[in-house]
Write an enzyme that holds these catalytic residues in place. Structure first.
Site, PDB file in Angstrom:
ATOM      1  CD  GLU A 281       2.416   9.527   5.716  1.00 51.86           C
ATOM      2  OE1 GLU A 281       2.374   8.981   6.821  1.00 51.86           O
ATOM      3  OE2 GLU A 281       3.048   8.962   4.675  1.00 51.86           O
ATOM      4  CG  ASP A 368      -3.060   5.478  -1.255  1.00 52.70           C
ATOM      5  OD1 ASP A 368      -2.431   6.290  -0.834  1.00 52.70           O
ATOM      6  OD2 ASP A 368      -2.488   4.367  -1.976  1.00 52.70           O
TER       7      ASP A 368
END
Length: 421
Positions: A281, A368
């Site tokens: 996040e 990611d």
């Protein structure tokens, strides 16, 4: 051929073609997932059980089939509101009762919202208490669902009616450039809502308490410090009251930013995996994805208001969608224009849906990669696999369906990139 007939033909063609494409995509998804239901993909065979894989396949297929029925009903409703004259009848009834003016326009917006909500209610109930219940995800009682529905209606009225009144007033009072001032008001409202929602609206639905797990709190606090991220607090939300699905998210804007973890997420992941999920996040924050999406929303909404400013003055826009515009100064067409625009734009916008979906998948890959650099690819991979399993997300989606709809890359693609990194 008149402009009205041309627009009617274009709208009807786009509606039918869009429905056919949606059915084709959903059918591909059902067939592809069913074909791969019998065996866990080789990359996951030592990490995901066959029972979990088959549950995800069954859940995906059930949602796709339900979605096809919902799409057919939504298309029928759209035709009813537009080309079959439903909105025209509603507008004339309210004009006869209220004689035009701001009250009649607000009544039209409110009546449309209430009738539309009631017509879609059976699908909401079925999805919550049959589909989600069948796969063990729904945790809501009917009483809680009813409370949420009433609260949502009251909040919608408390927020929606004032902003609708402001927009309608601007449309009638600000001259030919009303659409520019309406856009400014709309953007200001959205930015204000980003600040107000986490502090005042979200607590009406869920309870939020400070994160009290010392191990998780220490790790995520250190991670945020390394990443240069400041938040007003770390909170745990009682998501398990309504659903077994797990998640974590940032909410708020500026000084109101906060990190929220579902309580279900804390039960499913260990501290290292929680840190990896939060790092993902934070990757969105670090790559300025939120800012980029806000900028895109600003630009698209500006274009939308400009387009609305033009079509709202064209008679063919109304008649082409089955509505006779009001012809007297005391009964303006502003509310009609807003509703017709909101009904028509998604019909044509559907065909460019793969573009934002592709951009979103790119952002997820970037987040990611950032998470892997800040924490551990093994922890992030383990966390994602748990989330895919606990949320019954299929590991074998149809590739074409993915390219059209998926905002997140499939598990196989995400884990392959992490392994390579």
């Amino acid at each position: 051929m008149s402009y009205s007939l041309i627009f009617t033909t274009a709208f009807a063609a786009a509606l039918v073609l869009g429905l056919l494409v949606k059915f084709w995509l959903a059918s591909r998804q059902v067939r592809h997932v069913a074909r791969h239901r019998g065996a866990v993909p080789a990359a996951f065979e030592h990490k995901i059980t066959l029972a979990a894989h088959q549950k995800a396949a069954d859940y995906t297929i059930a949602k796709a089939r339900f979605g096809m029925v919902e799409m057919a009903w939504g298309t029928a409703l759209l035709l009813g509101w537009t080309l079959l004259g439903g909105l025209d009848v509603l507008n004339k009834l309210l004009l006869a009762w209220l004689s035009g003016g701001m009250v009649q326009q607000l009544a039209l917006l409110a009546a449309f919202a209430v009738i539309g909500g009631l017509l879609e209610l059976p699908f909401t109930l079925w999805q919550t208490f049959r589909l989600e219940e069948r796969f063990g995800f729904n945790k809501m009682t009917f009483g809680l669902w009813l409370r949420d529905t009433v609260v949502s209606a009251l909040i919608g009225a408390a927020i929606g009616l004032p902003i609708a009144t402001l927009i309608l007033w601007i449309m009638g009072a600000a001259g030919t450039l009303w659409w520019l001032w309406a856009w400014v008001a709309w953007m200001g409202f959205n930015l204000l809502l980003m600040i107000v929602y986490p502090m005042f609206i979200a607590p009406l639905y869920n309870k939020f308490k400070p994160l009290d797990d010392p191990t998780v709190k220490e790790r995520v606090t250190a991670l945020m410090a390394r990443c240069g991220f400041r938040a007003k607090g770390l909170f745990v939300m009682d998501g398990s009251r309504r659903s077994a699905h797990a998640n974590a998210y940032f909410t708020g804007f500026g000084a109101s930013k906060r990190v929220v973890f579902y309580d279900t997420l804390l039960r499913q992941l260990n501290a290292a995996e929680m840190e990896a999920v939060l790092a993902h996040e934070l990757g969105h924050f670090k790559h300025r994805h939120i800012v980029k999406r806000l900028a895109a929303m600003f630009a698209l909404s500006l274009a939308g208001f400009a387009l609305l400013g033009w079509v709202s003055t064209q008679v063919w826009f109304y008649t082409g969608l089955g509505v006779q515009p009001n012809m007297t100064p005391t009964a303006p067409n502003n509310a009609l224009a807003l509703l017709l625009f909101m009904l028509a734009v998604p019909v044509f916008g559907f065909f460019v849906a793969p573009l934002p979906a592709r951009l979103s998948r790119k952002h997820e890959f970037e987040a990611d990669a950032y998470a892997v650099a800040q924490t551990s690819s093994a922890d992030l991979s383990a966390a994602l696999l748990k989330l895919y399993q606990d949320n019954a997300s299929t590991l074998t989606p149809d590739p074409v369906f993915v390219k059209f709809y998926y905002s997140h890359p499939p598990a196989s693609e995400r884990l392959a990139r992490m392994t390579a990194a």
